[in-house]
Scaffold this motif. Structure first.
Motif, PDB file in Angstrom:
ATOM      1  N   HIS A  85       4.625  20.607 -33.666  1.00 17.56           N
ATOM      2  CA  HIS A  85       5.410  21.391 -34.283  1.00 17.56           C
ATOM      3  C   HIS A  85       6.487  20.541 -34.874  1.00 17.56           C
ATOM      4  O   HIS A  85       7.176  19.703 -33.864  1.00 17.56           O
ATOM      5  CB  HIS A  85       5.911  22.635 -33.593  1.00 17.56           C
ATOM      6  N   ARG A  86       7.246  20.543 -36.206  1.00 15.21           N
ATOM      7  CA  ARG A  86       8.334  19.891 -36.396  1.00 15.21           C
ATOM      8  C   ARG A  86       9.342  21.054 -36.529  1.00 15.21           C
ATOM      9  O   ARG A  86       9.635  21.752 -37.307  1.00 15.21           O
ATOM     10  CB  ARG A  86       7.872  19.402 -37.804  1.00 15.21           C
ATOM     11  N   GLN A  87      10.065  20.880 -35.272  1.00 15.96           N
ATOM     12  CA  GLN A  87      11.139  22.065 -35.126  1.00 15.96           C
ATOM     13  C   GLN A  87      12.356  21.434 -35.916  1.00 15.96           C
ATOM     14  O   GLN A  87      12.991  20.502 -35.476  1.00 15.96           O
ATOM     15  CB  GLN A  87      11.430  22.081 -33.591  1.00 15.96           C
TER      16      GLN A  87
ATOM     17  N   TYR B  19      -6.441  18.275 -38.999  1.00 19.52           N
ATOM     18  CA  TYR B  19      -5.490  19.312 -38.703  1.00 19.52           C
ATOM     19  C   TYR B  19      -5.768  20.459 -39.316  1.00 19.52           C
ATOM     20  O   TYR B  19      -6.501  20.553 -40.400  1.00 19.52           O
ATOM     21  CB  TYR B  19      -4.094  18.871 -38.899  1.00 19.52           C
TER      22      TYR B  19
ATOM     23  N   PHE C 235       7.587  26.909 -29.379  1.00 18.28           N
ATOM     24  CA  PHE C 235       6.386  27.305 -28.682  1.00 18.28           C
ATOM     25  C   PHE C 235       6.083  26.837 -27.242  1.00 18.28           C
ATOM     26  O   PHE C 235       6.473  25.847 -26.862  1.00 18.28           O
ATOM     27  CB  PHE C 235       5.221  26.591 -29.417  1.00 18.28           C
TER      28      PHE C 235
ATOM     29  N   HIS D  53       1.103  28.854 -41.009  1.00 20.82           N
ATOM     30  CA  HIS D  53       2.437  29.192 -41.512  1.00 20.82           C
ATOM     31  C   HIS D  53       2.267  30.985 -41.266  1.00 20.82           C
ATOM     32  O   HIS D  53       1.351  31.330 -41.168  1.00 20.82           O
ATOM     33  CB  HIS D  53       2.644  28.944 -42.906  1.00 20.82           C
ATOM     34  N   GLN D  54       3.267  31.648 -41.447  1.00 16.40           N
ATOM     35  CA  GLN D  54       3.600  32.994 -41.636  1.00 16.40           C
ATOM     36  C   GLN D  54       2.699  33.600 -42.608  1.00 16.40           C
ATOM     37  O   GLN D  54       2.784  33.060 -43.783  1.00 16.40           O
ATOM     38  CB  GLN D  54       4.989  33.451 -41.508  1.00 16.40           C
TER      39      GLN D  54
ATOM     40  N   LEU E 272      -0.929  21.640 -30.239  1.00 18.26           N
ATOM     41  CA  LEU E 272      -0.169  22.016 -30.933  1.00 18.26           C
ATOM     42  C   LEU E 272       0.888  21.327 -31.568  1.00 18.26           C
ATOM     43  O   LEU E 272       1.692  20.705 -30.656  1.00 18.26           O
ATOM     44  CB  LEU E 272       0.511  23.422 -30.404  1.00 18.26           C
TER      45      LEU E 272
ATOM     46  N   LEU F  21       0.251  29.850 -30.439  1.00 22.79           N
ATOM     47  CA  LEU F  21       0.989  30.179 -31.921  1.00 22.79           C
ATOM     48  C   LEU F  21       1.208  31.805 -32.049  1.00 22.79           C
ATOM     49  O   LEU F  21       2.051  31.948 -32.875  1.00 22.79           O
ATOM     50  CB  LEU F  21      -0.117  29.785 -33.117  1.00 22.79           C
TER      51      LEU F  21
ATOM     52  N   ASP G  41       4.293  21.232 -40.836  1.00 24.32           N
ATOM     53  CA  ASP G  41       5.482  21.530 -39.860  1.00 24.32           C
ATOM     54  C   ASP G  41       4.888  22.307 -38.589  1.00 24.32           C
ATOM     55  O   ASP G  41       5.163  22.199 -37.500  1.00 24.32           O
ATOM     56  CB  ASP G  41       6.736  22.361 -40.406  1.00 24.32           C
ATOM     57  N   VAL G  42       3.942  23.156 -38.834  1.00 29.33           N
ATOM     58  CA  VAL G  42       3.443  23.909 -37.814  1.00 29.33           C
ATOM     59  C   VAL G  42       1.547  23.311 -37.856  1.00 29.33           C
ATOM     60  O   VAL G  42       1.135  23.956 -39.088  1.00 29.33           O
ATOM     61  CB  VAL G  42       3.490  25.133 -37.593  1.00 29.33           C
ATOM     62  N   SER G  43       1.106  23.059 -36.919  1.00 27.32           N
ATOM     63  CA  SER G  43      -0.538  22.528 -37.229  1.00 27.32           C
ATOM     64  C   SER G  43      -1.180  22.681 -35.634  1.00 27.32           C
ATOM     65  O   SER G  43      -0.579  22.441 -34.703  1.00 27.32           O
ATOM     66  CB  SER G  43      -0.413  21.211 -37.779  1.00 27.32           C
TER      67      SER G  43
END
Length: 168
Positions: free
Chosen positions: A115-117, A156, A16, A160-161, A113, A36, A94-96
């Motif tokens: 992210h746990r990449q 938070y 991101f 997600h997709q 933002l 995002l 993982d994405v928040s």
């Protein structure tokens, strides 16, 4: 000669990209939505206006998890409701969208933002992208658990997709 601290691992490329909230002190959540969705802050603000948010603030009373969900679903993402209180980034999806610097007396904070990449080599790198323009530039991207230790999330929204709709 000025020196700068290396705040990201060599070769780390965050998924991101940062979008600044600009001079609008209430646009942090919109800037995170822009990150995002890979849209501009203006695009996200116009989308929010389409859902009844006034063009000129204060509009923070409108920035509910329901509004965030509406904005993100327009761009193929699904948002959860505000998660319960949290104290560590390990507790987040993982994405928040994470709220930091939360003040319970005023019931406000600011959004970043998280992210746990997950890398192809199996390593996991957590990081935070901060849209706040007035902090030191080296704090706009904080990578790794040690860098995140100086931030405490309070609330938070997981992201997600959206699943593709079935065509019938």
């Amino acid at each position: 000669m000025a020196t700068t601290l290396q705040t990201t691992p060599t070769g780390f490329n965050p998924f991101f990209k940062r979008v600044s909230q600009g001079e609008d002190r209430h646009a942090d959540i919109f800037a995170v939505c822009a990150m995002l969705t890979n849209k501009s802050l203006g695009d996200i603000q116009r989308c929010a206006e389409g859902f009844g948010v006034p063009r000129i603030g204060p509009y923070y009373p409108f920035c509910t998890d329901e509004l965030v969900a509406k904005i993100l679903i327009e761009h193929g993402l699904v948002a959860t409701v505000w998660g319960g209180e949290c104290f560590h980034f390990d507790e987040l999806p993982d994405v928040s969208i994470a709220m930091i610097e939360y003040k319970s007396t005023k019931e406000c904070g600011r959004c970043v933002l998280f992210h746990r990449q997950r890398m192809t080599d199996g390593k996991v790198t957590p990081y935070v992208v901060d849209p706040y323009p007035h902090s030191d530039a080296k704090l706009h991207l904080r990578v790794g658990k040690s860098e995140l230790a100086s931030l405490t999330p309070s609330w938070y929204i997981g992201v997600h997709q959206a699943k593709p709709s079935a065509k019938g």
